[in-house]
Write a protein that holds these residues in place. Structure first.
Motif, PDB file in Angstrom:
ATOM      1  N   VAL A   1       5.007  -1.104   2.724  1.00 36.76           N
ATOM      2  CA  VAL A   1       4.561   0.405   2.325  1.00 36.76           C
ATOM      3  C   VAL A   1       5.878   1.031   1.607  1.00 36.76           C
ATOM      4  CG1 VAL A   1       3.779   2.643   2.991  1.00 36.76           C
ATOM      5  CG2 VAL A   1       3.265   0.616   4.558  1.00 36.76           C
TER       6      VAL A   1
ATOM      7  N   VAL B   1      -3.201   2.492   5.591  1.00 42.19           N
ATOM      8  CA  VAL B   1      -2.442   1.238   5.432  1.00 42.19           C
ATOM      9  C   VAL B   1      -3.080   0.057   6.335  1.00 42.19           C
ATOM     10  CG1 VAL B   1      -0.046  -0.002   5.820  1.00 42.19           C
ATOM     11  CG2 VAL B   1      -0.181   2.590   4.875  1.00 42.19           C
TER      12      VAL B   1
ATOM     13  N   TYR C   1      -2.791  14.054  11.051  1.00 38.17           N
ATOM     14  CA  TYR C   1      -2.204  13.396   9.754  1.00 38.17           C
ATOM     15  C   TYR C   1      -1.837  12.058   9.863  1.00 38.17           C
ATOM     16  CZ  TYR C   1       0.159  13.835   5.228  1.00 38.17           C
ATOM     17  OH  TYR C   1       0.783  13.582   4.028  1.00 38.17           O
TER      18      TYR C   1
ATOM     19  N   VAL D   1      -4.300  10.794  -1.762  1.00 37.54           N
ATOM     20  CA  VAL D   1      -4.868  11.212  -0.613  1.00 37.54           C
ATOM     21  C   VAL D   1      -5.556  12.326  -0.340  1.00 37.54           C
ATOM     22  CG1 VAL D   1      -3.425   9.302   0.705  1.00 37.54           C
ATOM     23  CG2 VAL D   1      -2.441  11.874   0.300  1.00 37.54           C
TER      24      VAL D   1
ATOM     25  N   HIS E   1       6.413   8.760   9.892  1.00 38.53           N
ATOM     26  CA  HIS E   1       5.154   8.272   9.884  1.00 38.53           C
ATOM     27  C   HIS E   1       4.837   6.834   9.875  1.00 38.53           C
ATOM     28  CE1 HIS E   1       3.859  12.355   7.851  1.00 38.53           C
ATOM     29  NE2 HIS E   1       3.715  12.474   9.230  1.00 38.53           N
TER      30      HIS E   1
ATOM     31  N   VAL F   1       7.780   3.848   0.506  1.00 43.06           N
ATOM     32  CA  VAL F   1       7.766   5.465   0.540  1.00 43.06           C
ATOM     33  C   VAL F   1       9.100   5.940   0.845  1.00 43.06           C
ATOM     34  CG1 VAL F   1       5.633   5.930   2.174  1.00 43.06           C
ATOM     35  CG2 VAL F   1       7.578   4.991   3.150  1.00 43.06           C
TER      36      VAL F   1
ATOM     37  N   GLN G   1       0.357  12.072  -2.313  1.00 47.57           N
ATOM     38  CA  GLN G   1      -0.179  13.535  -2.284  1.00 47.57           C
ATOM     39  C   GLN G   1      -0.712  14.096  -3.620  1.00 47.57           C
ATOM     40  OE1 GLN G   1      -0.765  15.516   0.053  1.00 47.57           O
ATOM     41  NE2 GLN G   1       0.275  14.577   1.717  1.00 47.57           N
TER      42      GLN G   1
ATOM     43  N   PHE H   1       0.681  -1.033   0.122  1.00 48.29           N
ATOM     44  CA  PHE H   1       0.150  -0.124   0.006  1.00 48.29           C
ATOM     45  C   PHE H   1       0.899   1.287  -0.089  1.00 48.29           C
ATOM     46  CE2 PHE H   1      -2.302   3.513   1.392  1.00 48.29           C
ATOM     47  CZ  PHE H   1      -3.393   3.216   1.237  1.00 48.29           C
ATOM     48  N   SER H   2       0.499   2.369  -0.883  1.00 45.73           N
ATOM     49  CA  SER H   2       1.119   3.666  -0.739  1.00 45.73           C
ATOM     50  C   SER H   2       0.122   4.538  -0.910  1.00 45.73           C
ATOM     51  CB  SER H   2       2.346   3.586  -1.538  1.00 45.73           C
ATOM     52  OG  SER H   2       3.125   4.786  -0.942  1.00 45.73           O
ATOM     53  N   GLY H   3       0.469   5.677  -0.455  1.00 43.50           N
ATOM     54  CA  GLY H   3      -0.404   6.819  -0.344  1.00 43.50           C
ATOM     55  C   GLY H   3       0.161   8.056  -1.209  1.00 43.50           C
TER      56      GLY H   3
HETATM   57  N1  TRP Z   1       2.173  11.362   3.782  1.00 47.61           N
HETATM   58  C1  TRP Z   1       2.537  10.786   2.621  1.00 47.61           C
HETATM   59  C2  TRP Z   1       3.242  11.801   1.654  1.00 47.61           C
HETATM   60  O1  TRP Z   1       3.394  12.788   2.384  1.00 47.61           O
HETATM   61  C3  TRP Z   1       1.431  10.373   1.788  1.00 47.61           C
HETATM   62  C4  TRP Z   1       0.495   9.115   2.718  1.00 47.61           C
HETATM   63  C5  TRP Z   1      -0.741   9.272   2.984  1.00 47.61           C
HETATM   64  C6  TRP Z   1       0.769   7.744   2.571  1.00 47.61           C
HETATM   65  N2  TRP Z   1      -1.104   8.090   3.355  1.00 47.61           N
HETATM   66  C7  TRP Z   1      -0.251   7.209   3.056  1.00 47.61           C
HETATM   67  C8  TRP Z   1       2.141   7.189   2.087  1.00 47.61           C
HETATM   68  C9  TRP Z   1       0.029   5.732   3.296  1.00 47.61           C
HETATM   69  C10 TRP Z   1       2.257   5.710   2.580  1.00 47.61           C
HETATM   70  C11 TRP Z   1       1.121   5.162   3.077  1.00 47.61           C
HETATM   71  O2  TRP Z   1       4.029  11.357   0.816  1.00 47.61           O
END
Ligand code: TRP
Length: 335
Positions: free
Chosen positions: A141, A133, A125, A40, A150, A143, A8, A4-6
């Motif tokens: 993850v 996740v 946040y 996200v 985080h 990143v 912006q 999983f990844s998020g």
């Molecule tokens: N905070 C991460 C960033 O600024 C973005 C993010 C949001 C993220 N939710 C996530 C990354 C979950 C990994 C998993 O890049």
């Protein structure tokens, strides 16, 4: 292995984002079961923003990701705000989150400076990020280096949840790439490449025109030495070596060997050419994808349906162990 990844929803992704994160997402698609990538938009509301702009930047972002190789047929690509389980789990995880820890987060402290309103959302946040996740019970993850803190908070939340309510959540591992984890600003190679840098000259954008890319590399700051090799006193050249290694799927050591006799000027040209060749097809695909917002919404709708089905299972377990809402036996036919 669930990944999983998020991401912006800032429209203009730069080379640092591309090398540090996006390339990893693309590679993860075939390893992930599934690989889940979430734009996200909820996180973007934690600082002052313009709603219409947020929608537009979210489209920019999904089009950029797809242009770079994310394929909704091979991964799960969706928009966070389409899946209410994220917000709900964020609230539920607050019960096992230490306020002091959130308060000490570097990003919170940095982002709190010089603001009219320091929103509670900014403080929470990392909890929403943990929910992102943990809702999918993801193992891995991918990143950038900047997300280390985080990820630690996220792991702590999952561990505390399991300790308090019984084994329910997967404690995820981060995956930070070795090569190109930190692409530096071309004008100030002691700072990370970033959209908010003082000058845009040092930031190469994924969607930059080839001529703009060449110009930025031509003007890249280097040191006074003459050899193409890495070293603590050679931040500029080290960065260019990393960039070339990343966009040509090579290693910094191999780049050093190949360019051992090259002069700085020629080396910079090589790097610029390689980056241009790497980004040009992405820029072309982006234009086609971005032009069709209905098609992008269709990608989001299909992604949200699959995401919600997965997250819904975790949420049912979380509610059950937390004693929130109706017990499982009474839940038939309800979400
Ligand atoms: N905070 C991460 C960033 O600024 C973005 C993010 C949001 C993220 N939710 C996530 C990354 C979950 C990994 C998993 O890049």
């Amino acid at each position: 292995m669930r990944i999983f990844s998020g991401i912006q929803p800032t429209g203009r992704k730069h080379l640092g984002n591309h090398i540090g994160a996006i390339r990893q997402y693309v590679a993860g698609q075939d390893r992930g079961d599934p690989a889940i990538y979430c734009i996200v938009d909820l996180h973007a509301t934690t600082v002052a923003y313009d709603p219409a702009e947020l929608r537009a930047r979210t489209y920019d972002t999904v089009a950029t990701l797809m242009a770079a190789g994310l394929d909704p047929g091979r991964c799960l690509l969706f928009r966070q705000g389409d899946v209410p389980e994220h917000s709900e789990l964020c609230w539920l995880l607050c019960s096992v989150t230490a306020l002091g820890e959130l308060n000490r987060m570097h990003q919170f402290r940095d982002k709190s400076l010089d603001r009219d309103l320091v929103s509670a959302g900014l403080l929470l946040y990392p909890v929403l990020q943990a929910a992102d996740v943990l809702a999918y019970r993801a193992h891995e993850v991918p990143v950038g280096e900047d997300q280390r803190e985080h990820l630690e908070v996220m792991r702590g939340i999952a561990q505390r949840f399991n300790a308090r309510y019984g084994e329910t959540l997967v404690v995820p591992e981060h995956r930070i790439p070795e090569v190109g984890a930190r692409i530096m600003d071309l004008q100030d190679p002691t700072r990370k490449m970033s959209t908010s840098a003082a000058s845009q000259e040092g930031t190469v954008y994924v969607l930059d025109e080839p001529e703009a890319i060449r110009k930025k590399f031509r003007r890249a700051v280097t040191d006074s030495g003459a050899e193409v090799r890495r070293g603590p006193d050679k931040a500029g050249i080290s960065n260019l070596i990393d960039v070339l290694a990343a966009v040509t799927d090579s290693t910094p050591a191999a780049v050093e060997r190949e360019y051992a006799d090259a002069r700085y000027g020629d080396f910079k040209t090589k790097v610029a050419d390689a980056v241009t060749a790497h980004l040009a097809p992405i820029r072309e695909r982006y234009a086609d994808l971005r032009a069709d917002e209905d098609a992008l919404e269709a990608v989001f709708a299909a992604g949200a349906e699959r995401a919600s089905a997965l997250a819904g299972e975790t949420l049912a377990d979380v509610r059950e162990v937390m004693g929130v809402g109706p017990p499982r036996a009474h839940r038939r036919g309800r979400r």
